[in-house]
Design an enzyme around this catalytic site. Structure first.
Site, short mmCIF file in Angstrom:
data_model
loop_
_atom_site.label_atom_id
_atom_site.label_comp_id
_atom_site.label_asym_id
_atom_site.label_seq_id
_atom_site.Cartn_x
_atom_site.Cartn_y
_atom_site.Cartn_z
N THR A 38 8.78 -6.36 -1.23
CA THR A 38 7.54 -7.29 -0.50
C THR A 38 7.72 -8.67 -1.50
OG1 THR A 38 6.50 -5.05 -0.70
CG2 THR A 38 5.52 -7.45 -0.84
N THR B 125 4.82 -7.81 2.84
CA THR B 125 5.93 -6.84 3.08
C THR B 125 6.23 -6.13 4.52
OG1 THR B 125 5.97 -4.79 1.58
CG2 THR B 125 4.23 -5.21 2.98
N GLU C 249 6.98 -3.24 3.23
CA GLU C 249 7.38 -2.16 2.32
C GLU C 249 8.37 -1.92 1.63
OE1 GLU C 249 6.35 0.10 -0.11
OE2 GLU C 249 7.65 2.10 1.33
N GLU D 57 5.70 1.53 6.53
CA GLU D 57 4.36 1.09 5.61
C GLU D 57 3.97 2.49 5.36
OE1 GLU D 57 3.53 -1.34 2.47
OE2 GLU D 57 4.78 -2.42 4.17
N ASP E 244 3.75 4.32 2.63
CA ASP E 244 2.51 4.61 0.33
C ASP E 244 1.59 5.85 1.36
OD1 ASP E 244 4.72 1.95 0.07
OD2 ASP E 244 2.75 1.14 0.58
N1 GLU Z 1 4.50 -0.88 -0.06
C1 GLU Z 1 3.86 -1.81 -1.00
C2 GLU Z 1 1.97 -1.78 -1.14
O1 GLU Z 1 1.79 -1.83 -0.62
C3 GLU Z 1 4.02 -2.57 -1.73
C4 GLU Z 1 5.82 -2.97 -1.50
C5 GLU Z 1 6.71 -3.09 -2.56
O2 GLU Z 1 5.97 -3.92 -2.95
O3 GLU Z 1 7.42 -3.10 -2.50
O4 GLU Z 1 1.54 -1.42 -2.44
#
Ligand code: GLU
Length: 621
Positions: free
Chosen positions: A434, A452, A454, A473, A476
């Protein structure tokens, strides 16, 4: 999309990254500032075909008019130029984000999503845009399980079409500009298009991110072709071009964002997500994403989370992010513990401060993991109430760390008895990638924007002919309930958006904006943002030092994460004596390459990293 010549920000102006800008503004800490390489300023003629020389990075810059910060000097320079050409904070944020898609393509880009928080100075109103990637309509709660109900292998899902959510970044830009911008994509994407076409200079970070992903990028021939054109990660100091991405930006500029969701671009995204092209014909699962999923994607306007902090107001990102809620609860806990103990953070030793901080973030994580997801009826008001924080603060002991996991609380409005209602839950997994940017413009408007794809390199799947990576993503989501028998708000579902930790944050006082801050780092985003806020407002650190300070990320499990050697320092030993179990990041790794902008009296102070990721780029005017 119409091009309005009278408002045109010229390519020459936008790409002329030094002389025309007075780039860097007044550098507040000469000792920290890099010296611009000779010949760097103004090197771009805009229309030239040579690579844009690498602009200088500097972690701190003060100005009286406007300020920007990000991890990347190309992006920060373009952002400041947009402002100096009369654009506002939203215009600058979009132009910066587009540049980051070129120079930080493993952390962001049009194949991903993000959250933008905007404060309009004239009204004081704070708005958010939810550009989170979305699950296809065909997704079910058991999407990531096998026939026996076991979670699928995480890494196998990441590198497959199943991890890819419908991207939200192009729609975010469109929505932000339509509601709050003064320029259009025609102008604002031009610097990024030129940079992608003419090239930029590869830095250590870019090289390392490619090298770390070389094996999985090699599985997807298009990704290897675009990002390792010579068959290996590009060398530091070499020029890197991404003409396919330049073409994508040209299409968005000339045909508009609908082309991404309904035109040939949409078809290309779909084809690759449905059936990823692999080297050697390896089979990887595809996505059930449909043309209807793409066409119906919308970046959603929303209200921020709001909480009170030391006489100021904290505005964070609401659902589907847990960031605003968890940062807000952490700050509430710090205040409640201060009230209970009578000792402010400012009066504590470093060990006692970090102990109190770690206990607070661990409690906030226990609560967010149980209560927060992209579902109806998340008790946001209760989670952010002082009553709830008071009940939860009763768990704090100054002389010992609580066992992990700490049970989740009961945000039910009844806070008379200080009983924790829940059970301890393990912490779910999240990525570490990100990027974040901040803009405060010459009108006082502010943007805090985290975006981001991800994990670093996203799914590893590049859309053929278009030069950008698709996100992963959807990993997550929790693949299976975190605790059997306990409702899990973050399971996959049709059209659902995975819970995020991203925490773009704005803090205001009676005079207006005080701080814009954010960071990458998966779940550590929440702890990093809270720690910078506490460091800056309560520990008396200059913003650049609050950003640079070693981080402790306690997320309701042991070991807790730390960077820059904190765990092995005397402070770490002091924390261990209180029962903490701290694990340092490997050398060369760090927690969250953050940035911010603060208003200090009549001045704006932009701050970025001094060390992490090779440092960041603060600019002011
Ligand atoms: N997917 C993460 C989130 O939405 C962010 C990715 C990251 O910072 O590594 O929290």
């Amino acid at each position: 999309m119409t091009h309005t010549p009278s408002r045109h920000v010229t390519r020459r102006a936008l790409l002329s990254v030094g002389a025309a800008l007075g780039a860097g503004g007044l550098v507040a800490s000469p000792a920290r500032a890099s010296v611009p390489p000779a010949g760097a300023p103004g090197a771009g003629e805009g229309g030239g075909t040579g690579a844009q020389p690498e602009p200088f990075k500097t972690p701190e810059s003060c100005g009286a008019t406007a300020a920007v910060s990000s991890v990347d000097a190309y992006a920060s320079d373009v952002g400041l130029t947009v402002l100096q050409c009369g654009g506002n904070a939203v215009d600058a944020a979009v132009a910066m984000a587009a540049v980051l898609g070129v120079t930080e393509p493993f952390s962001s880009g049009v194949g991903g999503g993000g959250f933008l928080v905007y404060r309009e100075a004239a009204t004081g109103a704070v708005h958010t845009i939810d550009g989170r990637e979305t699950a296809p309509a065909a997704y079910t709660e058991t999407e990531f399980t096998d026939g026996a109900g076991n979670a699928l292998d995480f890494d196998a899902v990441v590198g497959s079409g199943k991890s890819v959510g419908i991207p939200g970044t192009p729609a975010t830009w469109e929505a932000a500009l339509a509601s709050f911008g003064t320029r259009d994509l025609w102008e604002l994407l031009e610097p990024a298009e030129q940079l992608a076409r003419n090239g930029f200079v590869v830095d250590q970070n870019y090289h390392d991110h490619t090298a770390q992903n070389a094996e999985r990028f090699s599985r997807f021939p298009e990704t290897a072709r675009v990002f390792m054109p010579d068959g290996e990660p590009p060398a530091v100091g070499s020029e890197f071009r991404n003409p396919d991405l330049a073409e994508t930006y040209r299409i968005l500029r000339t045909q508009g964002v609908r082309e991404f969701y309904e035109g040939a671009l949409a078809q290309a995204v779909l084809a690759e997500a449905n059936r990823p092209t692999t080297a050697g014909g390896d089979e990887v699962p595809g996505s059930p994403m449909t043309a209807q999923d793409m066409a119906s994607y919308a970046a959603l306007p929303g209200e921020p989370t709001v909480s009170a902090y030391r006489g100021m107001t904290v505005y964070g990102m609401g659902l589907p992010s847990s960031g605003g809620i968890a940062v807000g609860e952490t700050l509430n806990l710090l205040q409640e513990i201060e009230r209970r103990t009578g000792t402010p953070l400012s009066a504590l030793s470093e060990v006692d401060y970090l102990h109190r901080f770690a206990e607070s973030t661990a409690i906030a994580f226990a609560d967010r993991n149980r209560w927060v997801g992209h579902v109806p009826d998340v008790p946001i008001g209760e989670l952010l109430s002082t009553g709830f924080a008071g009940e939860r603060a009763a768990l704090f002991a100054p002389d010992r760390a609580q066992d992990r996991p700490i049970p989740f609380g009961s945000p039910d409005g009844d806070y008379e008895d200080a009983a924790a209602a829940g059970i301890g839950q393990p912490e779910p997994r999240e990525g570490q990638s990100t990027t974040h940017l901040n803009v405060v413009d010459q009108y006082g408007n502010a943007v805090s924007y985290t975006l981001t794809i991800e994990q670093t390199g996203g799914s590893g799947i590049t859309v053929p002919g278009y030069g950008f990576l698709l996100n992963n993503e959807l990993t997550d989501f929790n693949f299976v309930p975190v605790t059997p028998g306990v409702p899990d708000p973050n399971l996959p579902g049709p059209g659902k958006r995975p819970r995020s930790s991203m925490s773009p944050t704005l803090i205001t006082d009676d005079a207006g904006l005080r701080l814009s801050v954010g960071t990458p780092g998966g779940a550590t985003i929440i702890t990093t943002v809270a720690m910078i806020i506490a460091g800056y407002f309560e520990r008396g650190l200059p913003l650049v030092d609050a950003v640079a300070a070693p981080r402790l990320s306690s997320r309701n499990s042991f070991p807790e994460d730390a960077d820059l050697g904190l765990g092995s320092s005397p402070t770490g030993a002091g924390l261990a004596a209180l029962g903490h179990e701290i694990q340092d990041e490997d050398p060369g790794s760090w927690i969250g390459n953050a940035s911010g902008v603060a208003r200090e009296g009549a001045m704006l102070v932009a701050a970025a990293e001094t060390e992490r990721g090779g440092g960041g780029a603060a600019r002011s005017w």
